[in-house]
Write an enzyme that holds these catalytic residues in place. Structure first.
Site, short mmCIF file in Angstrom:
data_model
loop_
_atom_site.label_atom_id
_atom_site.label_comp_id
_atom_site.label_asym_id
_atom_site.label_seq_id
_atom_site.Cartn_x
_atom_site.Cartn_y
_atom_site.Cartn_z
N ARG A 147 0.84 -1.21 0.00
CA ARG A 147 0.00 0.00 0.00
C ARG A 147 0.86 1.25 0.00
O ARG A 147 0.57 2.23 -0.71
CB ARG A 147 -0.92 -0.02 1.22
CG ARG A 147 -1.83 1.20 1.33
CD ARG A 147 -2.79 1.06 2.51
NE ARG A 147 -3.48 2.32 2.78
CZ ARG A 147 -3.53 2.91 3.96
NH1 ARG A 147 -2.94 2.36 5.02
NH2 ARG A 147 -4.18 4.06 4.12
N HIS B 292 0.65 3.95 -2.96
CA HIS B 292 0.22 5.32 -2.71
C HIS B 292 1.33 6.33 -2.97
O HIS B 292 1.06 7.49 -3.30
CB HIS B 292 -0.31 5.45 -1.29
CG HIS B 292 -1.65 4.81 -1.10
ND1 HIS B 292 -2.53 5.19 -0.11
CD2 HIS B 292 -2.27 3.82 -1.76
CE1 HIS B 292 -3.64 4.46 -0.19
NE2 HIS B 292 -3.49 3.60 -1.17
N HIS C 244 -6.08 -6.08 -4.17
CA HIS C 244 -6.99 -6.27 -3.03
C HIS C 244 -7.05 -7.71 -2.58
O HIS C 244 -7.75 -8.02 -1.60
CB HIS C 244 -8.39 -5.76 -3.38
CG HIS C 244 -8.52 -4.27 -3.30
ND1 HIS C 244 -9.63 -3.58 -3.72
CD2 HIS C 244 -7.66 -3.33 -2.84
CE1 HIS C 244 -9.45 -2.28 -3.53
NE2 HIS C 244 -8.26 -2.11 -2.99
N TRP D 238 -10.64 -8.79 1.94
CA TRP D 238 -11.29 -9.12 0.68
C TRP D 238 -11.29 -10.64 0.44
O TRP D 238 -12.17 -11.17 -0.20
CB TRP D 238 -10.58 -8.44 -0.50
CG TRP D 238 -10.77 -6.98 -0.60
CD1 TRP D 238 -11.73 -6.33 -1.34
CD2 TRP D 238 -9.97 -5.95 0.00
NE1 TRP D 238 -11.58 -4.96 -1.23
CE2 TRP D 238 -10.50 -4.70 -0.41
CE3 TRP D 238 -8.85 -5.96 0.83
CZ2 TRP D 238 -9.96 -3.48 -0.01
CZ3 TRP D 238 -8.30 -4.75 1.23
CH2 TRP D 238 -8.85 -3.52 0.82
#
Length: 356
Positions: free
Chosen positions: A111, A115, A248, A264
């Site tokens: 992540r 990002h 995900h 998920w």
């Protein structure tokens, strides 16, 4: 005897270009100064923009003036010693060790790399991974980055301190590909050479990362429009949007960060195509709870966001969901290509680097 200006001696000492014209006694007396300078470069605090890269840039300016002055004085100094090359295989191995010591850290490191790269704008040529700006508090407070300031960023700090010459921008992006491989994913091509920004003013505006829900609560065409707006701005097409959504498969949402809750997939620390098989194969209903609109499976053990469910509602997106659900090797290949592209947005002068 020719007198050498003090600032010239200091500059040349800082850049280790001394032995051709300085005496042994001067070398001995200046060694402690050099060590002190190096320690300042290593330990300066990044939030203030005064990291090692900034120090070296300032030292480089001094050295450039010193070199010209030396020529005017008739002094010929030897070439400055090159900065020690970073052992990126060792850096990656340390990241893998970090993930193996706590597998739940792997998705968060992915992540962080995602990002740090996903702020790129192809029109203004701003954002992207090149400057490592996500380490600045001005970017960490962006809504999409909630939680990273107390997790992935400090987790990687000891590795940054261990390798002189390593930039935060390279560390964060290498952290993504190394973590993906450590969790069973493909070996993604990675290139080094990103240079850290030293000024927080280089942070891009909030709002460049994808949202979990847009428009009315729940999945609807506005969510598809939002995904295309965000990803097209970076230069991605529908196939790449769906491939990157497959990340995900990793991790989970936390109410303390995004407000959403749950994983998920039942294998949140294993990279696979389960996101697509579950998304297309289970019956998803609105979760009955006090939190934001999200979907849950029949047993309530798994969740999907509106931006996930819209991949089933949009025919162009759905086509690729079906492809990746049926063919994990195809997904691995397409994800690796899209993730490499993501991490190289806004970069320049990168070098092919063997890291695995």
């Amino acid at each position: 005897m020719m007198m050498i200006p003090g600032y010239l001696i200091l500059a040349l000492t800082t850049f280790e270009a001394t032995s051709a014209f300085t005496s042994p006694s001067f070398m001995a007396s200046s060694s402690s100064l050099l060590q002190e300078k190096q320690e300042v470069a290593v330990h300066a605090h990044p939030e203030n923009g005064e990291d090692r890269r900034g120090f070296l840039m300032q030292s480089g300016s001094i050295a450039a003036v010193a070199a010209v002055t030396a020529m005017n004085w008739g002094i010929v100094a030897p070439p400055a010693l090159a900065v020690e090359a970073v052992d990126y295989k060792a850096v990656a191995a340390d990241i893998v060790d970090l993930v193996k010591s706590d597998p739940n850290k792997g998705p968060t490191l992915v992540r962080l790399s995602w990002h740090s790269s996903g702020t790129y704008d192809k029109i203004s040529k701003t954002g992207g991974s090149y400057g490592g700006t996500i380490r600045f508090k001005e970017e960490l407070v962006h809504g999409g980055n909630a939680g990273l300031a107390s997790t992935a960023v400090p987790w990687l700090e000891p590795i940054y301190e261990k390798y002189p010459g390593l930039s935060y921008a390279d560390l964060y992006t290498l952290g993504g590909v190394a973590s993906i491989k450590a969790m069973g994913g493909p070996a993604i091509t990675w290139m080094s050479g990103r240079v850290d920004e030293t000024d927080p003013a280089s942070v891009t505006p909030d709002g460049r990362l994808p949202n979990a829900d847009s428009g009315p609560p729940g999945a609807d065409p506005s969510d598809a429009d939002h995904l295309r707006t965000i990803f097209n701005r970076m230069g991605f097409n529908d196939q790449e949007i769906v491939a990157l959504s497959g990340a995900h498969a990793l991790g989970r949402c936390h109410t303390t960060a995004s407000g959403y809750d749950g994983p998920w997939t039942p294998t949140p620390t294993t990279f696979n195509n389960a996101y697509f098989t579950l998304l297309s194969g289970l019956d998803w209903k609105k979760k009955d709870w006090s939190g934001p609109f999200q979907y849950a499976n029949a047993g309530g053990t798994l969740m999907m966001l509106p931006s996930d469910l819209v991949l089933l509602q949009d025919d162009s997106f759905l086509k690729y969901v079906k492809i990746y659900a049926a063919d994990s090797k195809k997904f691995d290949k397409d994800f690796a290509a899209a993730f490499q592209k993501l991490e190289e947005l806004g970069t320049k002068n990168l070098k092919n680097t063997e890291w695995a």
